[in-house]
Design an enzyme around this catalytic site. Structure first.
Site, short mmCIF file in Angstrom:
data_model
loop_
_atom_site.label_atom_id
_atom_site.label_comp_id
_atom_site.label_asym_id
_atom_site.label_seq_id
_atom_site.Cartn_x
_atom_site.Cartn_y
_atom_site.Cartn_z
N LYS A 32 0.85 -1.19 0.00
CA LYS A 32 0.00 0.00 0.00
C LYS A 32 0.88 1.24 0.00
O LYS A 32 0.66 2.17 -0.76
CB LYS A 32 -0.80 0.06 1.32
CG LYS A 32 -2.17 -0.50 1.28
CD LYS A 32 -2.83 -0.12 2.62
CE LYS A 32 -4.09 -0.87 2.82
NZ LYS A 32 -4.71 -0.55 4.12
N GLU A 56 -9.03 -1.25 14.58
CA GLU A 56 -10.04 -1.37 13.52
C GLU A 56 -11.35 -1.76 14.15
O GLU A 56 -11.49 -2.87 14.66
CB GLU A 56 -9.61 -2.39 12.46
CG GLU A 56 -8.48 -1.87 11.60
CD GLU A 56 -8.34 -2.57 10.25
OE1 GLU A 56 -9.34 -3.07 9.69
OE2 GLU A 56 -7.21 -2.60 9.75
N ASP A 86 -8.06 2.38 4.46
CA ASP A 86 -8.74 1.12 4.73
C ASP A 86 -9.41 0.68 3.43
O ASP A 86 -10.13 1.46 2.81
CB ASP A 86 -9.77 1.24 5.85
CG ASP A 86 -10.06 -0.13 6.43
OD1 ASP A 86 -9.15 -0.70 7.08
OD2 ASP A 86 -11.16 -0.69 6.19
N ASP A 164 -5.27 -8.70 -5.76
CA ASP A 164 -4.96 -8.33 -7.15
C ASP A 164 -5.13 -9.48 -8.15
O ASP A 164 -5.58 -9.24 -9.28
CB ASP A 164 -3.53 -7.75 -7.26
CG ASP A 164 -3.47 -6.30 -6.80
OD1 ASP A 164 -4.53 -5.73 -6.45
OD2 ASP A 164 -2.36 -5.72 -6.79
N LYS A 184 -2.07 -0.79 -12.86
CA LYS A 184 -3.05 -0.76 -11.77
C LYS A 184 -3.15 0.65 -11.19
O LYS A 184 -4.23 1.18 -11.00
CB LYS A 184 -2.66 -1.76 -10.67
CG LYS A 184 -3.58 -1.71 -9.48
CD LYS A 184 -3.09 -2.52 -8.30
CE LYS A 184 -3.94 -2.27 -7.07
NZ LYS A 184 -3.40 -2.86 -5.85
N HIS A 189 -8.78 1.87 -7.39
CA HIS A 189 -9.59 2.43 -6.30
C HIS A 189 -8.71 3.31 -5.41
O HIS A 189 -9.11 4.37 -4.96
CB HIS A 189 -10.19 1.28 -5.49
CG HIS A 189 -9.18 0.24 -5.08
ND1 HIS A 189 -8.52 -0.55 -5.99
CD2 HIS A 189 -8.66 -0.08 -3.87
CE1 HIS A 189 -7.67 -1.33 -5.35
NE2 HIS A 189 -7.72 -1.05 -4.07
#
Ligand code: ITT
Length: 210
Positions: A32, A56, A86, A164, A184, A189
Site C-alpha cells: 500500500k 479497527e 482502509d 490483485d 493498476k 480504487h
C-alpha cells in the site's frame, strides 16, 4: 484617485495554507505504501511510512473504520499529521462480503477460498473500495473514497499482492495483478481515493522540507 482594477486585486481573497512538514502514512502493508507514494508523487506530496497496527472497529461503514484508524494513529504518533487507508473487496453475490473484513478473509480462506466459494456463481460483480482518512490536527479529520467496479476472476491470474490476482476492473480483461504496478496505479480504487485527497491537500495545506 485609486485605480479600480488595482483595488479589486487588493481585495482578492487570499487563502492561507496550513503548513505540514511530516505526513505519516500508517500501515502494516508495505505494498500500500509503495502504491500511495507513487500516486502522490506528481502532486509533490511526500509521505513517511510508519509500520503500526491500528485500531479497527467492527462496522460496515468503511469510511468510519478509516476515520477511527486515523484517530488512533494520530494519538500514537504524538499528534503528528497522519494518513491511513482502509480497503476492501465488496462482492455483490455475497451482499458485500468480505468488505470491511477483507484482511481477515484473506488470512483465513485466502484467494483459493474465494475461487471455491464462487464456483458456479454467475454474478461475479464486485467493487474494490479504498477509504483514506487524513487527520492533520486534533480537531479535524477528512475522509476520501475511491471505488472501482469490476468482477471476480474464475481463477488466480498474475502474482501481485492481496486480492490483485482475482480482481478484474470493469472495461478491462486483465486482473490488477496482470496489469502490473503502473497499469493498476493508473486506474485503481486507491488512485481515485488518494487523488481526491491530494487535490484537497494542495488546496488547503502545503509541505516544506528542511
Ligand atoms: P493496514 O490496515 O495496516 O493498512 P491491511 O493490509 O490490513 O493493512 P486493509 O485492512 O485495508 O489493510 O486491507 C484489507 C485486505 O485487502 C488486505 O488483505 C489487503 O492485503 C487487501 N488489499 C487492500 N488493498 C488492496 C489492493 O489494492 N490490491 C489487492 N489487495 C488489497
Amino acid at each position: 484617485m485609486m485605480n479600480q482594477g488595482a483595488s479589486a486585486v487588493g481585495n482578492k481573497k487570499r487563502t492561507v495554507k496550513h503548513l505540514i512538514r511530516k505526513l505519516y502514512f500508517v500501515t502494516t502493508n508495505r505494498n500500500k505504501f509503495r502504491e500511495v507514494q507513487e500516486i502522490l508523487k506528481p502532486f509533490g506530496i511526500r509521505i513517511t511510512h510508519k509500520n503500526q497496527d491500528l485500531l479497527e472497529i467492527q462496522s460496515r461503514n468503511i469510511d468510519l473504520v478509516a476515520q477511527v484508524k486515523a484517530r488512533d494513529a494520530y494519538s500514537r504518533f504524538m499528534m503528528n499529521p497522519v494518513l491511513v487507508d482502509d480497503s476492501g473487496v465488496f462482492i455483490d453475490a455475497f451482499s458485500g462480503f468480505p468488505g470491511v473484513n477483507s484482511a481477515y478473509a484473506y488470512k483465513t480462506i485466502g484467494l483459493d477460498g474465494f475461487i471455491r466459494l464462487m464456483k458456479g456463481v454467475r454474478d461475479r460483480r464486485a467493487v474494490f473500495v479504498t477509504s483514506v482518512a487524513f487527520k492533520p490536527d486534533s480537531t479535524h479529520d477528512f475522509v476520501f473514497r475511491g471505488e472501482v467496479h469490476g468482477a471476480i476472476a474464475k481463477r488466480l491470474v498474475g502474482t501481485r499482492w492481496g486480492y490483485d490476482p482475482i480482481f478484474i476492473p470493469k472495461g478491462h480483461s486483465k486482473t490488477y495483478a496482470e496489469m502490473g504496478a503502473v497499469g493498476k496505479n493508473a486506474i485503481s480504487h486507491r488512485k481515485k481515493a488518494f487523488e481526491a485527497f491530494a487535490r484537497f491537500f494542495n488546496e488547503h495545506y502545503c509541505q516544506r522540507f528542511k
